[in-house]
Scaffold this motif. Sequence first.
Motif, PDB file in Angstrom:
ATOM      1  N   MET A   1       0.700  -1.299  -0.001  1.00 27.16           N
ATOM      2  CA  MET A   1       0.375  -0.312  -0.344  1.00 27.16           C
ATOM      3  C   MET A   1       0.953   1.751   0.174  1.00 27.16           C
ATOM      4  O   MET A   1       0.287   2.192  -0.077  1.00 27.16           O
ATOM      5  CB  MET A   1      -1.284   0.356   0.810  1.00 27.16           C
ATOM      6  N   ASN A   2       2.469   1.311   0.478  1.00 28.13           N
ATOM      7  CA  ASN A   2       3.016   2.223  -0.028  1.00 28.13           C
ATOM      8  C   ASN A   2       3.341   3.125  -1.417  1.00 28.13           C
ATOM      9  O   ASN A   2       3.265   4.030  -1.443  1.00 28.13           O
ATOM     10  CB  ASN A   2       4.031   2.464   0.064  1.00 28.13           C
ATOM     11  N   PHE A   3       2.382   2.309  -2.058  1.00 27.97           N
ATOM     12  CA  PHE A   3       2.716   2.745  -3.469  1.00 27.97           C
ATOM     13  C   PHE A   3       0.930   2.870  -4.089  1.00 27.97           C
ATOM     14  O   PHE A   3       0.694   3.062  -5.690  1.00 27.97           O
ATOM     15  CB  PHE A   3       3.376   1.220  -4.859  1.00 27.97           C
TER      16      PHE A   3
ATOM     17  N   MET B   1      -0.277   3.207  -7.705  1.00 28.03           N
ATOM     18  CA  MET B   1      -1.433   2.739  -8.567  1.00 28.03           C
ATOM     19  C   MET B   1      -2.759   3.627  -9.248  1.00 28.03           C
ATOM     20  O   MET B   1      -3.190   2.623  -9.815  1.00 28.03           O
ATOM     21  CB  MET B   1      -2.161   0.562  -7.753  1.00 28.03           C
ATOM     22  N   TYR B   2      -3.288   3.800  -8.145  1.00 28.43           N
ATOM     23  CA  TYR B   2      -4.482   4.643  -8.875  1.00 28.43           C
ATOM     24  C   TYR B   2      -4.197   5.751  -9.830  1.00 28.43           C
ATOM     25  O   TYR B   2      -5.115   5.582 -10.585  1.00 28.43           O
ATOM     26  CB  TYR B   2      -5.087   5.680  -7.805  1.00 28.43           C
ATOM     27  N   PHE B   3      -3.224   6.191 -10.008  1.00 33.65           N
ATOM     28  CA  PHE B   3      -3.063   6.642 -11.577  1.00 33.65           C
ATOM     29  C   PHE B   3      -3.112   6.061 -12.589  1.00 33.65           C
ATOM     30  O   PHE B   3      -3.238   6.093 -13.751  1.00 33.65           O
ATOM     31  CB  PHE B   3      -1.868   8.245 -11.193  1.00 33.65           C
TER      32      PHE B   3
ATOM     33  N   LEU C   1      -8.942  -5.716 -13.424  1.00 36.60           N
ATOM     34  CA  LEU C   1      -7.529  -5.763 -12.412  1.00 36.60           C
ATOM     35  C   LEU C   1      -8.157  -4.203 -11.654  1.00 36.60           C
ATOM     36  O   LEU C   1      -8.243  -3.952  -9.895  1.00 36.60           O
ATOM     37  CB  LEU C   1      -6.642  -5.431 -13.017  1.00 36.60           C
ATOM     38  N   SER C   2      -9.044  -3.372 -11.859  1.00 41.59           N
ATOM     39  CA  SER C   2      -9.562  -1.722 -11.516  1.00 41.59           C
ATOM     40  C   SER C   2     -10.198  -1.813 -10.020  1.00 41.59           C
ATOM     41  O   SER C   2      -9.951  -1.337  -8.809  1.00 41.59           O
ATOM     42  CB  SER C   2     -10.103  -1.141 -12.552  1.00 41.59           C
TER      43      SER C   2
ATOM     44  N   ILE D   1     -10.056  -1.248  -4.408  1.00 39.37           N
ATOM     45  CA  ILE D   1     -10.045  -1.527  -2.715  1.00 39.37           C
ATOM     46  C   ILE D   1      -7.910  -1.535  -2.049  1.00 39.37           C
ATOM     47  O   ILE D   1      -8.842  -0.938  -1.341  1.00 39.37           O
ATOM     48  CB  ILE D   1      -9.331  -3.133  -3.023  1.00 39.37           C
ATOM     49  N   ILE D   2      -7.031  -2.011  -2.925  1.00 41.10           N
ATOM     50  CA  ILE D   2      -6.170  -1.793  -2.612  1.00 41.10           C
ATOM     51  C   ILE D   2      -6.015   0.074  -1.923  1.00 41.10           C
ATOM     52  O   ILE D   2      -5.865   0.898  -0.377  1.00 41.10           O
ATOM     53  CB  ILE D   2      -4.921  -1.436  -3.007  1.00 41.10           C
TER      54      ILE D   2
END
Length: 388
Positions: free
Chosen positions: A63-65, A69-71, A108-109, A114-115
């Motif tokens: 979750m540090n990333f 991951m969002y962008f 995958l989205s 969720i993350i």
Amino acid sequence: MFRQYRLKDYNFRLVLWLIVLSSLGVLLVGSAEPSLQTRQLAGVIAGIIIMLIVSVMDYSWIMNFYWVMYFGNLLMLAAVRLLNLGNNVNGATRWLTIAGIRFQPVELSKIILIIFFAKYFMEHENDLNSFTTVLRSLLLIALPLILILSQPDLKNTITVAVLFAVMYYIAGLSYKYIFGVLCIFVPVIIIFMSIVVQPDQTLIKDYQRQRIMAFLNPESKEYTDDTTQQNNSVIAIGSGELSGKGLNNNDASSANKGDFIAEIQTDFIFTVAGEELGFLGSAGIVILLLLISLECLLISMRAKDLSGQIICCGMATLISIQSFINIGVATRILPNTGTPLPFVSYGLTSLLTLFLGMGLVLNAGLQTKIRISPEMRRLQRERGKVRL
């Protein structure tokens, strides 16, 4: 990234339910379309390997990333439609082909979101109900929803919206916001439905309106083409009676072998289960899906922090929603729309991403610590019970 865990904390029950359910999926896909069985089996094996690897990776490190991951997720969804990199299938552009690998980004989205929100809500745990946080959260979910809707993909837009709402509720959203949203949402749905039933409406695509109208008027001859598949599905499920006709049977009246239903290996895989495994087999699939969702919820209750709780509840919600939609379509209690049955339907993108999500759930189960509220942690620091 990798940590040492105690083997006794590993949730082997959840792994067992997943293996049994996905094995049933391989058998059913093989019966529906024998040429796809090998690929489905390979997908299950690859998915289990991915799940086991992710299950020993600290989800807090992953979750540090979360912003990356969002962008990255937005770019991936935009590439499907806006950059014309997607593949058009049945009038919709929902697939990407990169380096010869074809996949459906929206699957995958769901895991990425969720993350992302698990981390985002934990970082704003103390001000989740402030107007600024609520507004910012709505904007963050609105961007991917708009991109998913533009494909067009109404069912997954609704799925992701419900998933977001459940995760925000688990994080601690105030009931005043929930009540306010319901006061707005219910009238909007009524207005929306009153508009889309009109022949000249422009809110949704014509084929989407046809499916809604076929559901509302199943006896109308005008929508026969849209109701035929669901009618055949209900008849096929009923013909399986208690124990079914058996896998790979050669019954000429079989909806599976007689090609009475299109996409039977994906959207209508539950029809194959009802016809060939009967009530006992199809009920077994429902029970397995329920057990998997319950295991996710039980793990969430023991998760070390809020983000772990949200990941587990998010995966339980995702599996439950998609199961309800798939089975609801096959049994004609919902309008006809294509959604894979988790771990059962053919579809490697869905299969692998769901196993990825379950790996995160298993890791949350390995880090079961008593969650300490921010206020309690502050008091413990003041008393010298927690080392700074």
